[in-house]
Design an enzyme around this catalytic site. Structure first.
Site, PDB file in Angstrom:
ATOM      1  N   LEU A  73       0.784  -1.239  -0.105  1.00 45.43           N
ATOM      2  CA  LEU A  73      -0.011  -0.029   0.184  1.00 45.43           C
ATOM      3  C   LEU A  73       0.864   1.129   0.130  1.00 45.43           C
ATOM      4  CD1 LEU A  73      -2.826  -0.897   2.381  1.00 45.43           C
ATOM      5  CD2 LEU A  73      -2.967  -0.804  -0.008  1.00 45.43           C
ATOM      6  N   CYS A 128      -6.242  -6.695   1.599  1.00 42.25           N
ATOM      7  CA  CYS A 128      -4.742  -6.671   1.008  1.00 42.25           C
ATOM      8  C   CYS A 128      -4.085  -7.484   1.794  1.00 42.25           C
ATOM      9  CB  CYS A 128      -4.176  -5.154   1.108  1.00 42.25           C
ATOM     10  SG  CYS A 128      -2.563  -5.125   1.154  1.00 42.25           S
ATOM     11  N   ILE A 189     -11.983 -10.523  -7.079  1.00 39.53           N
ATOM     12  CA  ILE A 189     -11.225 -10.858  -5.800  1.00 39.53           C
ATOM     13  C   ILE A 189      -9.914  -9.999  -5.619  1.00 39.53           C
ATOM     14  CG2 ILE A 189     -12.223 -13.163  -5.808  1.00 39.53           C
ATOM     15  CD1 ILE A 189      -9.393 -14.217  -7.121  1.00 39.53           C
ATOM     16  N   GLY A 241     -10.013 -10.404 -11.568  1.00 40.38           N
ATOM     17  CA  GLY A 241      -8.948 -11.423 -10.999  1.00 40.38           C
ATOM     18  C   GLY A 241      -8.801 -11.781 -12.478  1.00 40.38           C
ATOM     19  N   GLY A 242      -7.747 -11.703 -13.025  1.00 37.06           N
ATOM     20  CA  GLY A 242      -7.260 -12.434 -14.139  1.00 37.06           C
ATOM     21  C   GLY A 242      -7.815 -12.015 -15.425  1.00 37.06           C
ATOM     22  N   GLY A 263      -6.900  -5.504 -14.265  1.00 39.76           N
ATOM     23  CA  GLY A 263      -5.798  -5.046 -13.604  1.00 39.76           C
ATOM     24  C   GLY A 263      -4.458  -5.620 -14.059  1.00 39.76           C
TER      25      GLY A 263
HETATM   26  C1  SIN Z   1      -0.527  -3.664  -2.079  1.00 37.19           C
HETATM   27  O1  SIN Z   1      -0.409  -2.647  -2.026  1.00 37.19           O
HETATM   28  O2  SIN Z   1       0.296  -4.538  -1.110  1.00 37.19           O
HETATM   29  C2  SIN Z   1      -1.753  -4.301  -2.941  1.00 37.19           C
HETATM   30  C3  SIN Z   1      -3.152  -3.874  -2.624  1.00 37.19           C
HETATM   31  C4  SIN Z   1      -4.108  -4.918  -2.221  1.00 37.19           C
HETATM   32  O3  SIN Z   1      -3.803  -6.115  -2.603  1.00 37.19           O
HETATM   33  O4  SIN Z   1      -5.055  -4.503  -1.837  1.00 37.19           O
END
Ligand code: SIN
Length: 302
Positions: A73, A128, A189, A241-242, A263
């Site tokens: 994050l 996360c 997801i 998701g993919g 994504g």
């Molecule tokens: C991250 O910043 O680690 C990824 C964010 C997430 O998976 O929500």
């Protein structure tokens, strides 16, 4: 021509495609490749109350059919987002989702208050996997998921969409807890908690040992989770998701999604949303679909 508009908890999207949080920054870099106004929505990099540097490197690694990340994050904080990034996004014709994360339900509530109605929707990230060494988060357990949802709902001035983790034994149970706590929508997801080891060094490929797996490898898991969560709650869902093609986007909608997140595909091809939108339109045309929204939840039972 298929009508591509969809509605997500009252937020109108000109088409179902949404740039997924964490894969699109705040949109500026991608806007150099294509006009980001072609998207239905855009979910910004996960925000926290205060700026964060994220986890130490290495924090991303390719895997067959996907990638692992443990970014942790990294972001400039919600106030810098409102001041430095949102004005640019407001020049674009795209629904803006603010993805928010916190260390306590109160953190989430405070962020919802700060964001007010400056964005179109709050995507409440309780999933996360990169915040502790077990991949756990508020989305791991129904009561914690409900507590965050309830706190955000008290302060929110726009629809609240809760982002769920696949790293649970029963995602439908967590989805239902969020619905009962007032969630207007769900997104899912987030990444699957995974690990790879470099055999030369015998060290994990990520500095945090494990991290989140995304990309085509997780698509079947995502379809299953979307199907279960949508069926259990009846809430609108952003399925992700993919997703790598227009056919994937259509499949996600047939499983129960009202909108579809793009994504990891963006990392291999920054123009992926342009292609996927064209493919989805073509697919709908060939399948005789008048409105893309008709696809949502149209999976047939055996
Ligand atoms: C991250 O910043 O680690 C990824 C964010 C997430 O998976 O929500």
């Amino acid at each position: 021509m298929t009508d591509m508009t969809v509605s997500l908890a009252g937020v109108r999207l000109k088409n179902p495609l949404v740039a997924a949080s964490g894969c699109f920054g705040f949109g500026r870099e991608y806007d150099e490749y294509f006009d980001i106004s072609i998207l239905g929505g855009l979910s910004v990099k996960g925000l926290t109350l205060r700026p964060r540097d994220g986890n130490p490197p290495p924090r991303a690694a390719e895997t067959p059919g996907g990638m692992l990340n443990s970014v942790g994050l990294q972001n400039p904080g919600v106030e810098a987002f409102l001041r430095d990034e949102l004005p640019f996004l407001k020049t674009k014709d795209v629904a803006v989702f603010a993805n928010i994360s916190g260390g306590s339900p109160e953190d989430y509530g405070e962020m919802a208050g700060l964001l007010g109605d400056a964005v179109d929707l709050l995507e409440v990230n309780i999933s996360c996997p990169n915040l502790n060494d077990r991949g756990e988060n508020f989305g791991s357990e129904p009561r914690a998921a409900a507590a965050v949802t309830e706190t955000v709902k008290k302060r929110a001035r726009v629809p609240v969409c809760v982002k769920l983790s696949p790293n649970v034994s029963d995602i439908a149970e967590i989805a239902l807890a969020c619905k009962n706590a007032g969630a207007d929508a769900l997104s899912l997801i987030n990444t699957l908690y995974g690990m790879r080891i470099d055999l030369e060094t015998r060290r994990p490929v990520l500095r945090t040992n494990a991290g989140g797996l995304s990309g085509p490898a997780v698509f079947p898991v995502a379809v299953r989770c979307v199907w279960q969560a949508a069926a259990k709650t009846g809430l609108p869902v952003v399925g992700m998701g993919g997703v790598s093609s227009g056919a994937d986007a259509a499949e996600m909608m047939v499983a129960g999604a009202s909108a579809v997140g793009i994504g990891t595909a963006l990392f291999g091809d920054p123009l992926a949303p342009v292609r996927i939108l064209r493919e989805l339109r073509d697919w709908c045309g060939k399948a005789g679909v008048d409105k893309v929204s008709e696809l949502t939840g149209s999976v047939k039972a055996y």
